[in-house]
Design an enzyme around this catalytic site. Structure first.
Site, mmCIF file in Angstrom:
data_model
loop_
_atom_site.group_PDB
_atom_site.id
_atom_site.type_symbol
_atom_site.label_atom_id
_atom_site.label_comp_id
_atom_site.label_asym_id
_atom_site.label_seq_id
_atom_site.Cartn_x
_atom_site.Cartn_y
_atom_site.Cartn_z
ATOM 1 N N HIS A 34 33.823 38.198 30.202
ATOM 2 C CA HIS A 34 33.048 36.197 30.318
ATOM 3 C C HIS A 34 33.039 36.579 31.518
ATOM 4 O O HIS A 34 32.899 37.687 32.338
ATOM 5 C CB HIS A 34 34.471 35.426 29.777
ATOM 6 C CG HIS A 34 35.496 36.028 30.263
ATOM 7 N ND1 HIS A 34 35.901 36.422 32.122
ATOM 8 C CD2 HIS A 34 36.449 36.192 30.024
ATOM 9 C CE1 HIS A 34 37.153 36.689 32.821
ATOM 10 N NE2 HIS A 34 37.317 36.071 31.023
ATOM 11 N N GLY A 36 33.770 36.027 33.856
ATOM 12 C CA GLY A 36 34.698 36.343 35.012
ATOM 13 C C GLY A 36 35.298 37.981 35.577
ATOM 14 O O GLY A 36 34.797 38.887 36.498
ATOM 15 N N HIS A 37 34.697 38.488 34.237
ATOM 16 C CA HIS A 37 34.757 39.992 34.019
ATOM 17 C C HIS A 37 33.280 40.051 35.001
ATOM 18 O O HIS A 37 33.173 41.086 35.249
ATOM 19 C CB HIS A 37 35.120 40.630 32.242
ATOM 20 C CG HIS A 37 35.856 40.714 31.725
ATOM 21 N ND1 HIS A 37 36.130 39.530 31.075
ATOM 22 C CD2 HIS A 37 37.225 40.946 32.354
ATOM 23 C CE1 HIS A 37 37.242 39.661 31.116
ATOM 24 N NE2 HIS A 37 37.995 40.558 31.477
ATOM 25 N N GLN A 153 49.044 40.021 39.880
ATOM 26 C CA GLN A 153 49.308 40.995 39.061
ATOM 27 C C GLN A 153 48.195 42.103 40.355
ATOM 28 O O GLN A 153 48.408 43.198 40.238
ATOM 29 C CB GLN A 153 48.490 40.970 38.115
ATOM 30 C CG GLN A 153 47.169 42.437 37.292
ATOM 31 C CD GLN A 153 46.269 42.493 36.463
ATOM 32 O OE1 GLN A 153 46.595 42.346 34.723
ATOM 33 N NE2 GLN A 153 45.258 42.201 36.210
HETATM 34 P P1 AMP Z 1 41.591 40.766 31.983
HETATM 35 O O1 AMP Z 1 41.305 41.224 30.691
HETATM 36 O O2 AMP Z 1 41.699 39.675 31.415
HETATM 37 O O3 AMP Z 1 43.015 42.023 31.751
HETATM 38 O O4 AMP Z 1 40.603 40.904 32.763
HETATM 39 C C1 AMP Z 1 40.933 42.190 33.397
HETATM 40 C C2 AMP Z 1 39.981 42.089 35.288
HETATM 41 O O5 AMP Z 1 38.830 40.456 35.583
HETATM 42 C C3 AMP Z 1 41.691 41.848 35.889
HETATM 43 O O6 AMP Z 1 41.252 41.551 36.940
HETATM 44 C C4 AMP Z 1 41.398 39.912 35.709
HETATM 45 O O7 AMP Z 1 42.555 39.585 36.970
HETATM 46 C C5 AMP Z 1 40.060 39.984 36.158
HETATM 47 N N1 AMP Z 1 39.523 37.846 35.741
HETATM 48 C C6 AMP Z 1 40.085 37.415 34.312
HETATM 49 N N2 AMP Z 1 39.442 36.899 34.276
HETATM 50 C C7 AMP Z 1 38.809 36.488 35.407
HETATM 51 C C8 AMP Z 1 38.583 34.736 36.355
HETATM 52 N N3 AMP Z 1 38.146 33.910 35.736
HETATM 53 N N4 AMP Z 1 37.817 35.581 37.302
HETATM 54 C C9 AMP Z 1 38.046 36.992 38.279
HETATM 55 N N5 AMP Z 1 38.356 37.588 37.749
HETATM 56 C C10 AMP Z 1 38.767 37.465 36.207
#
Ligand code: AMP
Length: 283
Positions: A34, A36-37, A153
């Protein structure tokens, strides 16, 4: 863009880039990508010459009864997002690739993993730090990118890299939010429409916390009570924790002073959602 399913394939691709003098960036994810990623990926693409995105739903960071089996895995859409963002390699290993046989070696960061999510998800951070170590050993990036959304994390991984002299830099990027303030998360798709509306109270509770600190309030119970009141307006919410801790050590503090992290975890229906803000309360 290449898709590497095997450890040796990604090693070969990165090896060639490295011998060409390229700076390697890694964005570890569990997929269901999404905005964020994407913000992490875009930062990596800007500052590195060769970017690897890993997509791996890591079984060892999920506890019994958590959403491991239900975690969304829209691989085709994820690959399209990566290609559009200018990623060089997407690494999509299987659990058998990453954990052949029984894993006997684990990375455990002490103390920082005890409060907040560590309390409610025993073993979670051990899974995170172990898989990050594996990914760092496989890809050997110069820089790896993480989101402030998962504040604990980020702090834990940074500390592991420092304590174990791992030769890479960890970059933390700000939390990306929806227009109404909800932190973007792969788990938001578990929410029904009314739950999605109610979920905006998570960020509202953090904004209230910011306001109260800005107004000079230093008593944690007072601020937490107000945050709880806002979170309790969500009909189906089960509050896992609301805490205000030292922003670096994550340890409890007596009063709000200096740099603090206000963090919440809430279950709404099937979704467990976390969010946080960093606040500088001054001296
Ligand atoms: P995940 O796929 O949930 O393991 O997240 C992968 C990376 O994306 C991790 O470093 C998360 O902290 C980061 N991440 C997830 N959601 C967001 C967001 N809304 N804003 C910024 N980084 C994010």
């Amino acid at each position: 863009m290449k898709v590497a399913k095997k450890i040796e394939s990604v090693r070969n691709l990165v090896g060639t880039a490295r011998s060409g003098g390229k700076r390697i960036g890694l964005v570890p994810t569990m997929g269901a990508l999404h905005i964020g990623h994407i913000s992490l990926i875009e930062t990596a693409v800007k500052s590195c010459d060769f970017v690897v995105v890993s997509i791996f739903v890591n079984p060892t960071q999920f506890g019994p009864g958590e959403d491991f089996k239900k975690y969304p895995q829209p691989l085709e859409a994820d690959l399209e997002i990566c290609a559009d963002a200018g990623v060089d390699v997407v690494f999509t290993p299987t659990p058998e690739q990453m954990y052949p046989g029984k894993n006997l070696t684990w990375i455990n960061v002490e103390r920082l993993t005890e409060p907040l999510c560590g309390r409610s998800r025993p073993g979670h951070f051990r899974g995170v730090t172990t898989v990050c170590t594996k990914l760092f050993n496989i890809v050997a990036p110069d820089i790896a990118y993480f989101g402030q959304k998962d504040a604990q994390q980020a702090i834990v991984v940074k500390r592991m890299v420092a304590d174990l002299n791992m030769p890479l830099e960890i970059v933390i990027r700000p939390t990306v939010r929806e227009a109404d303030g909800l932190a973007v998360s792969s788990r938001n798709q578990y929410l029904t429409e009314p739950q999605r509306k109610d979920a905006t109270n998570i960020y509202k509770s953090l904004q209230k916390c910011q306001e109260m600190i800005d107004a000079g309030i230093t008593e944690i119970p007072k601020v937490v009570a107000e945050m709880r009141r806002i979170l309790q307006e969500i009909p189906s919410a089960e509050i896992e924790y609301i805490d205000i801790v030292d922003a670096e050590t994550l340890q409890s503090i007596e009063k709000i002073a200096g740099k603090v992290l206000a963090a919440v975890a809430v279950r709404i229906g099937f979704a467990r959602l976390i969010d946080n803000i960093l606040v500088d309360a001054g001296k």
